[in-house]
Design an enzyme around this catalytic site. Structure first.
Site, mmCIF file in Angstrom:
data_model
loop_
_atom_site.group_PDB
_atom_site.id
_atom_site.type_symbol
_atom_site.label_atom_id
_atom_site.label_comp_id
_atom_site.label_asym_id
_atom_site.label_seq_id
_atom_site.Cartn_x
_atom_site.Cartn_y
_atom_site.Cartn_z
ATOM 1 N N THR A 182 0.916 -1.052 -0.054
ATOM 2 C CA THR A 182 0.117 0.048 -0.118
ATOM 3 C C THR A 182 0.941 1.299 -0.100
ATOM 4 O O THR A 182 0.333 2.365 -0.403
ATOM 5 C CB THR A 182 -0.952 0.164 1.209
ATOM 6 O OG1 THR A 182 -0.189 -0.097 2.525
ATOM 7 C CG2 THR A 182 -1.978 -0.931 1.472
ATOM 8 N N LYS A 183 2.097 1.301 0.158
ATOM 9 C CA LYS A 183 2.938 2.446 0.426
ATOM 10 C C LYS A 183 3.355 3.077 -0.757
ATOM 11 O O LYS A 183 3.175 2.793 -2.030
ATOM 12 C CB LYS A 183 4.137 1.841 1.198
ATOM 13 C CG LYS A 183 3.714 1.272 2.740
ATOM 14 C CD LYS A 183 3.092 2.591 3.430
ATOM 15 C CE LYS A 183 2.906 2.311 4.858
ATOM 16 N NZ LYS A 183 2.005 0.983 5.000
#
Length: 371
Positions: A182-183
């Site tokens: 998700t980063k």
């Protein structure tokens, strides 16, 4: 109508080329080649002396706390508005997590609350940079120095954010980053610990190698009980490619945020989004909308409207002090964290998100506010 996800990674030909090379050639004498390259290039990018790649940001923080000799009887101060991953390693080492309130604008640690919480047992402050927003680094650094405490930056969500020209993660005694899918950039799962201290780097590397000391001639001889939070060479290959694209990935996140802010803030009186104070650059990892205080229940109606429109959004972090994990540990009342938790939601922000898709998100938010 296709679903709009709140986040997903940007993976291209460069990533596939590096990973294929690691799969084909990253064995034997080359089994650490991409790891070492990733550590070297990440440290250089951030402007710090050392970087140690790990299997997760949580593992990096656990190693960092052990390297600082924090353990039973010690206290570590951090914000109540956080994900459990920032607090769990404090519990792993037997220390007590002291959860304090946050600022109403950055949603990060309130330095005044930190100052009130410091006791003779306090050993460290963990400054979590939430959703790309920077904690009050100058004030927290001054507090840590004045009281002889370690300042740890949890920059899992703030790679690319900057304060006074220096990157998030370059201000603490050590800092940790996440490369979860998700980063801003990803290695699938993975993390990094950075520090300017050679002694800390050496200790972290020993702990991360099952406690085996560097230079020990007895190959299978642990000097202490350690861990194995190592990143794989294949993951590091992906990380090297993503790091080369970091400016592109950061620019896209900032463009997505700006589009939301232009559309939402002028028409939702009293709403907030991620701030960018003077002397800072916000990576806007997760565009976050704080709805007005005078609209009780609005967050849930907006989330329902988004779901009906096929949009994946999520709540902001809820106060850790209210979770079962800390039920048996009395904590101070933290009204800002409690109030923000009822008003905030994260909006979709993956790199390939189109303006048409953002328009769908914006329309669903505004429709939810009309109910």
């Amino acid at each position: 109508m296709s679903k709009i996800y709140y986040t997903k990674p940007s993976i291209g030909e460069l990533e596939r080329a590096y990973v294929n090379d690691a799969v084909a050639n990253g064995w034997g004498e080359q089994c650490y080649a991409y790891i070492q390259r990733f550590e070297r290039e990440f440290a250089a990018r951030l402007g710090v002396a050392h970087a140690v790649a790990t299997s997760s940001c949580t593992g990096a923080l656990h190693l960092g706390l052990r390297a600082l000799d924090i353990g039973p009887g010690d206290e570590v101060i951090l914000a109540d508005m956080n994900w459990i991953a920032s607090a769990a390693p404090v519990c792993y080492v037997g220390a007590q997590a002291v959860l304090v309130d946050v600022l109403p604008d950055s949603w990060c640690l309130d330095p005044a609350a930190v100052a009130r919480a410091i006791t003779p047992r306090t050993k460290a402050i963990i400054a979590v940079h939430l959703y790309g927003n920077l904690a009050a680094l100058a004030e927290l650094r001054a507090l840590a120095t004045a009281h002889g405490l370690a300042l740890i930056e949890d920059a899992a969500e703030a790679l690319g954010s900057r304060y006074q020209g220096r990157g998030a993660g370059a201000w603490g005694d050590l800092a940790v980053f996440s490369f979860h899918g998700t980063k801003l950039m990803t290695t699938g799962e993975g993390g990094m610990l950075v520090t300017n201290s050679t002694a800390l780097r050496t200790r972290v590397e020993q702990l991360n190698n099952h406690g085996r000391a560097a230079g020990e001639l007895r190959q299978f001889w642990p000097a202490e009980l350690g861990h194995k939070y190592k990143m794989s060479n294949i993951q590091a290959a992906l990380g090297c490619a993503q790091l080369e694209r970091l400016d592109e990935l950061l620019a896209r996140k900032r463009a997505i945020f700006a589009y939301y802010a232009r559309a939402l803030l002028p028409v939702i009186d009293g709403a907030q989004m991620n701030p960018e104070p003077p002397d800072t650059l916000n990576s806007y990892w997760m565009p976050t909308l704080m709805l007005p205080e005078d609209c009780p229940g609005a967050r849930d109606t907006v989330l329902h409207s988004l779901a009906e429109a096929g949009v994946d959004a999520r709540l902001v972090f809820q106060p850790l002090s209210r979770t079962p994990v800390f039920a048996a540990t009395p904590q101070a009342s933290n009204p800002q964290a409690a109030g923000l938790a009822l008003r905030g939601l994260n909006l979709p922000s993956y790199h390939e998100l189109t303006e048409a898709e953002q328009d769908r998100v914006i329309a669903a938010v505004l429709q939810g506010l009309k109910r």
